[in-house]
Write a protein that holds these residues in place. Structure first.
Motif, PDB file in Angstrom:
ATOM      1  N   ILE A  72       7.121 -20.277   5.141  1.00 31.35           N
ATOM      2  CA  ILE A  72       5.967 -20.712   5.814  1.00 31.35           C
ATOM      3  C   ILE A  72       4.702 -19.760   5.872  1.00 31.35           C
ATOM      4  CG2 ILE A  72       5.067 -21.586   7.956  1.00 31.35           C
ATOM      5  CD1 ILE A  72       7.925 -23.044   8.213  1.00 31.35           C
ATOM      6  N   ALA A  73       5.233 -18.525   6.143  1.00 33.67           N
ATOM      7  CA  ALA A  73       3.906 -17.475   6.376  1.00 33.67           C
ATOM      8  C   ALA A  73       3.207 -17.488   4.870  1.00 33.67           C
ATOM      9  CB  ALA A  73       4.367 -16.339   6.474  1.00 33.67           C
ATOM     10  N   THR A  74       3.901 -17.738   3.934  1.00 32.54           N
ATOM     11  CA  THR A  74       3.191 -17.436   2.670  1.00 32.54           C
ATOM     12  C   THR A  74       2.215 -18.629   2.412  1.00 32.54           C
ATOM     13  OG1 THR A  74       5.014 -18.751   1.232  1.00 32.54           O
ATOM     14  CG2 THR A  74       5.339 -16.303   1.651  1.00 32.54           C
ATOM     15  N   ILE A  75       2.259 -19.711   3.010  1.00 31.88           N
ATOM     16  CA  ILE A  75       1.388 -20.694   2.506  1.00 31.88           C
ATOM     17  C   ILE A  75       0.281 -20.944   3.570  1.00 31.88           C
ATOM     18  CG2 ILE A  75       3.187 -21.970   1.155  1.00 31.88           C
ATOM     19  CD1 ILE A  75       3.433 -24.068   3.449  1.00 31.88           C
ATOM     20  N   LEU A  76       0.389 -20.393   4.898  1.00 35.44           N
ATOM     21  CA  LEU A  76      -0.572 -20.359   6.062  1.00 35.44           C
ATOM     22  C   LEU A  76      -1.938 -20.484   5.244  1.00 35.44           C
ATOM     23  CD1 LEU A  76       1.161 -18.883   8.859  1.00 35.44           C
ATOM     24  CD2 LEU A  76       0.982 -21.019   8.376  1.00 35.44           C
ATOM     25  N   ASP A  77      -2.170 -19.886   4.480  1.00 41.00           N
ATOM     26  CA  ASP A  77      -3.813 -19.811   4.131  1.00 41.00           C
ATOM     27  C   ASP A  77      -4.095 -20.972   3.327  1.00 41.00           C
ATOM     28  OD1 ASP A  77      -4.310 -17.522   5.215  1.00 41.00           O
ATOM     29  OD2 ASP A  77      -3.624 -16.419   3.538  1.00 41.00           O
ATOM     30  N   ASP A  78      -3.307 -21.913   2.696  1.00 37.89           N
ATOM     31  CA  ASP A  78      -3.706 -23.149   2.190  1.00 37.89           C
ATOM     32  C   ASP A  78      -3.305 -24.396   2.840  1.00 37.89           C
ATOM     33  OD1 ASP A  78      -3.894 -25.255   0.317  1.00 37.89           O
ATOM     34  OD2 ASP A  78      -2.835 -23.988  -1.304  1.00 37.89           O
ATOM     35  N   GLU A  79      -4.391 -24.938   3.395  1.00 36.97           N
ATOM     36  CA  GLU A  79      -4.470 -26.045   4.079  1.00 36.97           C
ATOM     37  C   GLU A  79      -3.504 -27.115   3.643  1.00 36.97           C
ATOM     38  OE1 GLU A  79      -7.273 -29.004   6.876  1.00 36.97           O
ATOM     39  OE2 GLU A  79      -8.274 -26.963   6.135  1.00 36.97           O
ATOM     40  N   ALA A 109       3.870 -29.401   3.900  1.00 37.72           N
ATOM     41  CA  ALA A 109       5.054 -28.866   4.160  1.00 37.72           C
ATOM     42  C   ALA A 109       5.383 -29.796   5.497  1.00 37.72           C
ATOM     43  CB  ALA A 109       4.840 -27.663   4.640  1.00 37.72           C
ATOM     44  N   LEU A 110       4.355 -29.945   6.388  1.00 36.92           N
ATOM     45  CA  LEU A 110       4.568 -30.709   7.760  1.00 36.92           C
ATOM     46  C   LEU A 110       5.054 -32.057   7.414  1.00 36.92           C
ATOM     47  CD1 LEU A 110       1.543 -29.537   9.979  1.00 36.92           C
ATOM     48  CD2 LEU A 110       3.776 -29.260  10.531  1.00 36.92           C
ATOM     49  N   THR A 111       4.293 -32.752   6.424  1.00 40.79           N
ATOM     50  CA  THR A 111       4.894 -34.068   6.200  1.00 40.79           C
ATOM     51  C   THR A 111       6.138 -34.070   5.641  1.00 40.79           C
ATOM     52  OG1 THR A 111       2.501 -34.705   5.372  1.00 40.79           O
ATOM     53  CG2 THR A 111       4.535 -36.136   4.549  1.00 40.79           C
ATOM     54  N   SER A 112       6.668 -32.916   4.887  1.00 42.07           N
ATOM     55  CA  SER A 112       8.048 -32.967   4.260  1.00 42.07           C
ATOM     56  C   SER A 112       9.170 -32.755   5.408  1.00 42.07           C
ATOM     57  CB  SER A 112       8.027 -31.775   3.131  1.00 42.07           C
ATOM     58  OG  SER A 112       7.360 -32.154   2.276  1.00 42.07           O
ATOM     59  N   LYS A 140      13.373 -34.516   9.031  1.00 46.80           N
ATOM     60  CA  LYS A 140      13.596 -34.822  10.412  1.00 46.80           C
ATOM     61  C   LYS A 140      14.130 -36.338  10.861  1.00 46.80           C
ATOM     62  CE  LYS A 140      12.424 -33.976  15.245  1.00 46.80           C
ATOM     63  NZ  LYS A 140      11.329 -33.347  16.246  1.00 46.80           N
ATOM     64  N   GLN A 141      13.323 -37.100  10.220  1.00 50.85           N
ATOM     65  CA  GLN A 141      13.334 -38.649  10.612  1.00 50.85           C
ATOM     66  C   GLN A 141      14.784 -38.965   9.712  1.00 50.85           C
ATOM     67  OE1 GLN A 141       9.842 -40.529   8.943  1.00 50.85           O
ATOM     68  NE2 GLN A 141       8.808 -40.121  11.040  1.00 50.85           N
ATOM     69  N   VAL A 142      14.696 -38.602   8.521  1.00 54.04           N
ATOM     70  CA  VAL A 142      16.099 -39.237   7.774  1.00 54.04           C
ATOM     71  C   VAL A 142      17.521 -38.487   8.392  1.00 54.04           C
ATOM     72  CG1 VAL A 142      17.208 -38.535   5.618  1.00 54.04           C
ATOM     73  CG2 VAL A 142      14.960 -39.211   5.424  1.00 54.04           C
ATOM     74  N   ALA A 143      17.083 -37.177   9.003  1.00 54.71           N
ATOM     75  CA  ALA A 143      18.298 -36.516   9.485  1.00 54.71           C
ATOM     76  C   ALA A 143      18.914 -37.426  10.729  1.00 54.71           C
ATOM     77  CB  ALA A 143      17.961 -35.097   9.812  1.00 54.71           C
ATOM     78  N   THR A 144      17.783 -37.677  11.581  1.00 57.58           N
ATOM     79  CA  THR A 144      18.289 -38.486  12.772  1.00 57.58           C
ATOM     80  C   THR A 144      18.659 -39.891  12.431  1.00 57.58           C
ATOM     81  OG1 THR A 144      15.840 -39.086  13.210  1.00 57.58           O
ATOM     82  CG2 THR A 144      16.826 -37.046  14.204  1.00 57.58           C
ATOM     83  N   LYS A 145      18.116 -40.365  11.729  1.00 54.08           N
ATOM     84  CA  LYS A 145      18.473 -41.891  11.225  1.00 54.08           C
ATOM     85  C   LYS A 145      19.830 -41.992  10.634  1.00 54.08           C
ATOM     86  CE  LYS A 145      13.948 -43.617  10.356  1.00 54.08           C
ATOM     87  NZ  LYS A 145      13.045 -44.319   9.510  1.00 54.08           N
TER      88      LYS A 145
END
Length: 86
Positions: A14-21, A27-30, A35-40
């Motif tokens: 995650i730290a390697t991509i923090l400069d690229d919005e 990453a957040l979307t993924s 998380k949704q798939v895992a709980t469903k």
């Protein structure tokens, strides 16, 4: 890999991509989708089988071999290679 090592690796990635919005948004979307798939689907974390589970599996396999040799259980078995290939 231990849980601590996994977390550390994740944070390093995650730290390697923090400069690229754009990458951070992807990453957040993924992560949210994961998380949704895992709980469903009641996702079960990959884990090593316990000693008891391994012993039970071995026991079942040996019992199946014994039954096959004695001609008691031929369910799902093939009599020879040509039958298997058919």
């Amino acid at each position: 890999m231990t849980a601590v090592e996994l977390r550390l690796t994740l944070l390093q990635e995650i730290a390697t991509i923090l400069d690229d919005e754009a990458l951070v948004k992807k990453a957040l979307t993924s992560i949210r989708r994961l998380k949704q798939v895992a709980t469903k689907s009641n996702y079960e974390e990959d884990r090593e089988p316990t000693k008891e589970e391994m012993l039970e599996s071995i026991k079942e396999g040996l019992q199946a071999i014994k039954a096959r040799r004695e001609g008691k259980d031929t369910t799902g078995m093939f009599s020879d290679v040509s039958e298997l290939l058919r």
